[in-house]
Design a protein around this motif. Structure first.
Motif, PDB file in Angstrom:
ATOM      1  N   HIS A 104       0.665  -1.230  -0.054  1.00  0.00           N
ATOM      2  CA  HIS A 104      -0.185  -0.015   0.041  1.00  0.00           C
ATOM      3  C   HIS A 104       0.903   1.272   0.024  1.00  0.00           C
ATOM      4  O   HIS A 104       0.449   2.035  -0.762  1.00  0.00           O
ATOM      5  N   ALA A 125      -7.440  -2.891   0.187  1.00  0.00           N
ATOM      6  CA  ALA A 125      -6.883  -1.349  -0.338  1.00  0.00           C
ATOM      7  C   ALA A 125      -6.745  -1.633  -1.820  1.00  0.00           C
ATOM      8  O   ALA A 125      -6.103  -0.627  -2.297  1.00  0.00           O
ATOM      9  N   ARG A 138      -8.388   1.843  -2.960  1.00  0.00           N
ATOM     10  CA  ARG A 138      -7.216   2.369  -2.179  1.00  0.00           C
ATOM     11  C   ARG A 138      -7.854   3.615  -1.050  1.00  0.00           C
ATOM     12  O   ARG A 138      -8.536   4.237  -1.544  1.00  0.00           O
TER      13      ARG A 138
END
Length: 389
Positions: free
Chosen positions: A180, A249, A280
């Motif tokens: 991420h 995510a 996200r």
């Protein structure tokens, strides 16, 4: 012929995590052949060929791809040199083993990638390094610049200084958070098992789960413990949790064995393919939600719970009814309803010892009595993440 996994083959920025048991011998030393085999696969996927000092040959199937390697193995590599027969249970000896082993691990990777003219760069992270806004940005910039310069970042938890309270806990979770952080298109988790099974893969009748599209696909599946070599901290539980963090995510995940890394990166139907289930979110808040245990808690009245969970507000002193634990400003704490239910996690702006005299009072009143430094939120909404359930 089975079609390739499109989200895998399209991925340009990839995080690959390798576990200790896939890099070391049962006695704890680094296995140079295993390290070289992994590096061979990664560099081929990057499109490189063996070269001299000038660097790997450009072009090929991997042109434009970038890889971040999250590698376990530091503690395991330090066992044999320190005469330790197995992974120690106490933190001090784990840190000592990591201190010795981290240098050995990076030296092995440096030599192995050098066969292709590839450079590596070491990144050691703790939760404290990335939970704060400025540090998070710095971590991203460093990793992004290394990738832009054609370097392979080798990431590990900074075991030599991390304490129990600020540890990621396992490198599967760290890998999901790094994916991420660097805005990766794919996370590949490599271990000594070739995927998620609906039972113990060592027993007859167990079947590999090829695809997970959501939590419902995991119903009834029992997850195993640490790897067979006994030198790591993770197990299937941590891998599935890492996959959940990444897929929520928006990042697809492939879980398979180190021996099938080439097939996994090529998009072939090996291992278990976890499809994205979310989109996200704000970067460092994912770290806050998943990277560390809270150091304490504050209890909120009903109005404060609604303000935080429904209206996206900050936590003000007036909405607090009690404080628990011993924490300092800047550390993660839990925000709980009066029933004890955790509703959020955030970075607190005050020490635990300061909060009792703030409870139930307005910021304006506190500023008049205690000074302008007290006219602020206990947890700002930009440093707060809601918890599921």
């Amino acid at each position: 012929m089975t079609a390739a996994r499109q989200d895998v083959t399209d991925a340009r920025r990839i995080v690959v995590k390798i576990g200790s048991s896939s890099l070391t011998t049962a006695s704890g030393g680094l296995d140079a052949d295993r390290v070289d085999a992994l590096v061979d696969v990664l560099v081929r996927h990057l499109g490189g060929q063996p070269s001299g000092p000038g660097g790997a040959e450009p072009g090929g199937a991997g042109e434009g791809k970038q890889i971040v390697l999250v590698s376990s193995g530091a503690i395991a590599a330090g066992l044999a040199p320190l005469g330790l027969p197995r992974r120690p249970s106490d933190l001090a000896r784990q840190q000592a083993a990591a201190s010795v082993g981290q240098g050995l691990l990076l030296a092995r990777y440096t030599a192995s990638f050098a066969r292709y003219g590839r450079r590596v760069g070491q990144i050691l992270l703790t939760f404290d390094d990335v939970s704060r806004r400025a540090h998070y940005r710095n971590a991203y910039r460093t990793l992004d610049q290394l990738l832009a310069m054609g370097t392979v970042p080798v990431v590990n938890e900074n075991d030599t200084v991390a304490t129990d309270e600020i540890r990621f806990g396992d490198n599967d979770r760290l890998a999901a958070l790094v994916a991420h952080l660097v805005r990766a298109d794919l996370l590949v988790l490599l271990s000594d098992v070739d995927g998620l099974y609906d039972g113990d893969p060592r027993r007859p009748g167990a079947s590999r789960v090829e695809t997970v599209r959501g939590p419902g696909d995991l119903d009834g599946i029992r997850l195993g413990n640490a790897g067979r070599a006994g030198v790591g901290t993770g197990g299937m539980v941590t891998k599935v949790e890492a996959a959940r963090i990444a897929t929520e995510a928006g990042i697809p995940v492939v879980l398979t064995s180190a021996g099938r890394a080439a097939d996994a990166l090529a998009g072939l139907p090996t291992g278990t393919h976890f499809h994205p289930t979310g989109r996200r979110s704000a970067g460092r808040l994912l770290w806050l939600a998943h990277a560390s245990a809270p150091r304490g808690a504050v209890i909120l009245d009903e109005g404060a719970v609604r303000a935080v969970t429904e209206r996206g507000g900050s936590l003000l002193p007036a909405g607090i009814t009690a404080v628990e634990g011993d924490f300092t400003a800047g550390e993660p704490i839990e925000l709980r309803a009066e029933s004890g239910r955790p509703v959020a996690r955030g970075l607190v702006n005050f020490d635990a010892r300061e909060i009792p005299r703030l409870i139930g009072r307005s910021t304006r009143e506190l500023a008049r009595e205690l000074g302008p430094a007290y006219e602020r939120e206990v947890v700002h909404r930009d440093d707060l993440v809601l918890l599921r359930g």
